[in-house]
Design an enzyme around this catalytic site. Structure first.
Site: not given
Length: 146
Positions: A87, A90, A113
């Site tokens: 996920r 995704e 960063s």
């Protein structure tokens, strides 16, 4: 002894002691995300924190040096199939360009960063189903021209 060996020993000891990551982190005075990452071998710890982990988990003394070693931050480059990790891939796949665009609009040409960085994972109660809140807090690094 390698980082993978120490990770396995830590996970076995964690399970045997019935400890959670927040409790472990509290015992060494660090954040749960950082502590878990160190225990998984993806970050190094200073000697005092490594020694605390060795003592907490009753590891062999040589494990402290392994915990202190700079890691080789590589992982399987294929998209993972574990749903919790997938996920996140995704989200970046769908919203990555949007995130980049908004960062550039607000800060200019640069990146966030992952070295001067903190992450927090919280649970937010909600009557429709509890929510996962992940905060990524990194210093902005402006690209420079030369």
């Amino acid at each position: 002894m390698k980082k993978a060996d120490v990770k396995e020993m830590i996970l076995e000891a964690k399970k045997a002691k019935g400890l959670g990551w927040e409790e472990i982190a509290s015992k060494i005075g660090m954040s749960p995300v950082w502590t878990t990452s160190v225990c998984f071998g993806m970050n190094s710890a200073p000697k005092d924190k490594a020694d605390m982990l060795v003592a907490l988990f009753n590891l062999p003394p040589e494990a402290s040096a392994v915990i202190q070693e700079c890691p080789m931050k590589i992982w399987d480059q294929a998209v993972p199939t574990d749903p919790a990790i997938y996920r996140l891939y995704e989200i970046v796949g769908v919203y990555g360009e949007t995130i980049k665009e908004i960062i550039h609009e607000k800060f200019g040409d640069g990146i966030m960063s992952a070295i001067d960085y903190e992450m927090y994972i919280e649970r937010k109660e909600d009557p429709k189903g509890d929510r996962v809140v992940i905060t990524l807090d990194g210093k902005f690094l402006k690209y420079r021209a030369w």
